[in-house]
Write an enzyme that holds these catalytic residues in place. Structure first.
Site, short mmCIF file in Angstrom:
data_model
loop_
_atom_site.label_atom_id
_atom_site.label_comp_id
_atom_site.label_asym_id
_atom_site.label_seq_id
_atom_site.Cartn_x
_atom_site.Cartn_y
_atom_site.Cartn_z
N GLU A 101 0.83 -1.21 0.00
CA GLU A 101 0.00 0.00 0.00
C GLU A 101 0.87 1.26 0.00
O GLU A 101 0.49 2.30 0.56
CB GLU A 101 -0.95 0.02 1.22
N GLY A 102 2.01 1.19 -0.67
CA GLY A 102 2.96 2.30 -0.72
C GLY A 102 4.01 2.13 0.34
O GLY A 102 3.70 2.08 1.53
#
Length: 379
Positions: free
Chosen positions: A363-364
């Site tokens: 998610e980054g």
């Protein structure tokens, strides 16, 4: 040790009680066997769906729970404290619902959303590619418009629930540049779609992560979510919410590690005293508890901003950064509390430590979160 939570309503308190009961009955007794054997927990997501836990932050009119995001995230935290892989997959399922729920037409939402929110259809999120991870604008998987729909060709990577999910939020290139990316609602059983062998991961073994290979698969035109070229806007908007999901999962994992360390430190003796009574170790436990409480506070702050309709993107990045870094430190320290036993599979803390690492990446990555935060400060 149960977390002393400040909840917005009696209904939310009842929901958390239900979540704990399900997690203690259905997750905690199964996690060790499935994680060690790397086997998928068949039927478990059906159980979560029947309990209403897969669509909590979405509208009741489509079968969701209509719950504030701060409540939904605390449900994820409770799940993660028992089984991180299942909590992460639940968060990803919620992430996959977001494009349809937020950008879909009324007809699309009515057609597909109830099955997703009720757990009849489990969703995956397909954004990353082998050469397009943090740089989502570099993706090359292409959807060529033809009569009645799109032909999809290319490779996607790092798909949680890959090969097991029933549908995917699929991001593809339909034109040049960053504005040439679109979102499609793709069935998991499409002709021309195959999946790779599950990745051999450090942790989260029970839920597969795979590549997907699209070989000219045809998707009908009505599966386009939003407008052509709106894909990155949809993806990044969804990821703000998804980062909060991972922050909550990381906090639950850290809480589990803290609880295990405290229990062990109060049972183990050295030099005639419980090791928890030695100041050096007591201070370590105190720092672990402070890190868990801080992680929880950051994700709740961001969630409450989201619930109030206020901007929360920077706060979501802060929450993801703080919570996942805390989980890595707390789980590592938990292994230290257990000493040599912590390095064995006789206790779960070694698994917690392995599971925490990926939370700093997906998610980054946390480097990307620092970039988002720093850019927000100079805007």
């Amino acid at each position: 040790m149960p977390v002393d939570r400040l909840l917005p309503s009696a209904e939310a308190a009842d929901l958390l009680d239900l979540t704990r009961a399900i997690a203690d009955k259905e997750l905690a007794p199964r996690v060790d066997a499935h994680e060690r054997a790397e086997t998928y927990p068949e039927g478990l997501f059906r159980t979560l769906g029947d309990a209403g836990l897969l669509g909590l932050p979405y509208p009741e009119e489509f079968g969701g729970g209509g719950q504030p995001y701060e409540v939904y995230l605390q449900v994820l935290e409770e799940l993660a404290a028992r089984w991180a892989a299942v909590a992460v997959a639940t968060s990803v399922h919620g992430l996959s619902c977001y494009p349809l729920a937020t950008f879909g037409t009324p007809e699309q939402r009515e057609r597909w959303l109830p099955a997703m929110l009720g757990g009849d259809v489990i969703g995956g999120y397909s954004l990353s590619e082998p050469q397009a991870g943090s740089d989502a604008a570099a993706l090359t998987c292409r959807a060529e418009r033809g009569e009645g729909g799109y032909r999809v060709t290319g490779t996607k990577a790092w798909i949680t629930h890959g090969g097991k999910a029933d549908a995917y939020a699929l991001f593809v290139r339909t034109g040049p540049g960053a504005k040439g990316i679109s979102c499609l609602y793709a069935p998991g059983a499409a002709d021309g779609l195959t999946f790779g062998t599950p990745e051999q991961k450090m942790g989260l073994h029970a839920i597969p992560t795979t590549a997907a290979y699209w070989d000219g698969a045809f998707l009908e035109a009505d599966r386009l979510i939003g407008a052509e070229g709106q894909g990155l806007q949809i993806a990044f908007s969804a990821l703000d919410s998804g980062r909060l999901g991972i922050a909550a999962c990381a906090t639950g994992l850290a809480q589990a590690a803290l609880d295990a360390a405290v229990e062990y430190a109060n049972e183990r003796t050295a030099f005639g005293r419980k090791i928890a009574d030695h100041q050096g170790l007591g201070f370590l436990l105190a720092d672990m508890a402070a890190a868990v409480d801080s992680a929880r506070a950051t994700y709740l702050d961001a969630a409450r901003r989201r619930d109030a309709g206020r901007p929360y993107g920077r706060q979501a990045s802060v929450a993801k950064l703080v919570a996942t870094d805390a989980a890595m430190k707390v789980t590592t320290d938990a292994v230290q509390v257990f000493g040599g036993y912590g390095y064995t599979r006789d206790y779960p803390v070694e698994r917690y430590m392995r599971e925490a690492k990926i939370m700093q990446i997906f998610e980054g990555t946390n480097q990307i979160q620092r970039l988002v935060i720093s850019r927000g400060l100079s805007a």
